[in-house]
Design an enzyme around this catalytic site. Structure first.
Site, PDB file in Angstrom:
ATOM      1  N   GLU A 100      41.245  25.611  40.957  1.00  0.00           N
ATOM      2  CA  GLU A 100      42.512  24.930  41.259  1.00  0.00           C
ATOM      3  C   GLU A 100      43.666  25.911  41.283  1.00  0.00           C
ATOM      4  OE1 GLU A 100      40.214  24.277  38.991  1.00  0.00           O
ATOM      5  OE2 GLU A 100      40.316  22.207  38.268  1.00  0.00           O
ATOM      6  N   ASN A 118      36.527  29.326  41.690  1.00  0.00           N
ATOM      7  CA  ASN A 118      36.751  30.067  40.447  1.00  0.00           C
ATOM      8  C   ASN A 118      36.344  31.526  40.631  1.00  0.00           C
ATOM      9  OD1 ASN A 118      34.161  28.847  40.563  1.00  0.00           O
ATOM     10  ND2 ASN A 118      33.861  28.990  38.361  1.00  0.00           N
ATOM     11  N   ILE A 119      37.086  32.379  39.947  1.00  0.00           N
ATOM     12  CA  ILE A 119      36.890  33.829  40.046  1.00  0.00           C
ATOM     13  C   ILE A 119      36.811  34.368  38.627  1.00  0.00           C
ATOM     14  CG2 ILE A 119      37.803  36.000  40.956  1.00  0.00           C
ATOM     15  CD1 ILE A 119      39.519  34.279  42.914  1.00  0.00           C
ATOM     16  N   GLU A 120      35.595  34.632  38.175  1.00  0.00           N
ATOM     17  CA  GLU A 120      35.414  35.071  36.776  1.00  0.00           C
ATOM     18  C   GLU A 120      35.585  36.577  36.661  1.00  0.00           C
ATOM     19  OE1 GLU A 120      31.722  33.273  35.455  1.00  0.00           O
ATOM     20  OE2 GLU A 120      32.703  31.318  35.349  1.00  0.00           O
ATOM     21  N   ASN A 121      35.634  37.011  35.412  1.00  0.00           N
ATOM     22  CA  ASN A 121      35.894  38.418  35.122  1.00  0.00           C
ATOM     23  C   ASN A 121      35.107  38.835  33.893  1.00  0.00           C
ATOM     24  OD1 ASN A 121      37.675  40.650  33.696  1.00  0.00           O
ATOM     25  ND2 ASN A 121      38.240  40.639  35.846  1.00  0.00           N
ATOM     26  N   ALA A 122      34.625  40.072  33.894  1.00  0.00           N
ATOM     27  CA  ALA A 122      33.828  40.584  32.778  1.00  0.00           C
ATOM     28  C   ALA A 122      34.594  40.541  31.459  1.00  0.00           C
ATOM     29  CB  ALA A 122      33.362  41.999  33.074  1.00  0.00           C
ATOM     30  N   CYS A 153      40.589  29.709  37.501  1.00  0.00           N
ATOM     31  CA  CYS A 153      39.942  28.476  37.928  1.00  0.00           C
ATOM     32  C   CYS A 153      40.168  28.253  39.427  1.00  0.00           C
ATOM     33  CB  CYS A 153      40.507  27.285  37.170  1.00  0.00           C
ATOM     34  SG  CYS A 153      40.053  27.211  35.444  1.00  0.00           S
TER      35      CYS A 153
END
Ligand code: THU
Length: 134
Positions: free
Chosen positions: A55, A42-46, A53
């Site tokens: 997947e 997963n690669i979150e963002n501000a 996600c």
């Protein structure tokens, strides 16, 4: 790659997760019919909404490399609960592989394996758009 190796590949991606907001790492390993495996985290963002996600990261890597024939995906988390794919990821997998085996792992390495059709019954897919609406 064996089933255990695929699961280990998903677990190894937990260390790559970029999740400074949720602190909920997810790893995925997506196997194609020719045996090629694409991993994701997963690669979150501000701004929150752009978060990817694990997947969908794996699917994007596979499709952009010319692979769309998926047979199984392992999804790992660090929770006691099985790491089941969210509804958006289920729909994205459904586009390419309505019957893909989804192997959900918990922190103890136990698995809950289900066909995608059980996780997303009565689903909408590309064939719906090929019917003449008139
Ligand atoms: N997450 C995934 O990577 N896959 C899922 O199917 C469920 C949720 C991520 C998104 C977010 O970074 C974190 O888990 C908490 O929701």
């Amino acid at each position: 790659m064996t089933r255990e190796e695929l699961k280990a590949a998903a677990v190894s991606m937990l260390d790559r997760a970029y999740c400074p907001y949720s602190h909920f790492p997810v790893g995925a390993a997506l196997e194609c019919s020719d045996g090629t495996v694409y991993t994701g985290c997963n690669i979150e963002n501000a701004a929150f909404s752009p978060t990817l996600c694990a997947e969908r990261t794996a699917v994007a890597k596979a499709v952009s490399e010319g692979h769309t024939d998926f047979v199984r995906i392992a999804v790992a988390g660090r929770s006691d609960d099985f790491c089941v794919p969210c509804a958006v990821c289920r729909q994205v997998l459904r586009e390419f592989a309505p019957e893909i085996e989804v192997i959900c792992l918990n922190s103890r390495g136990e698995e809950l394996a289900l066909p995608l059709s059980a996780l997303l019954p009565h689903s909408f897919g590309p064939e719906f758009l090929s019917h003449d609406p008139a």
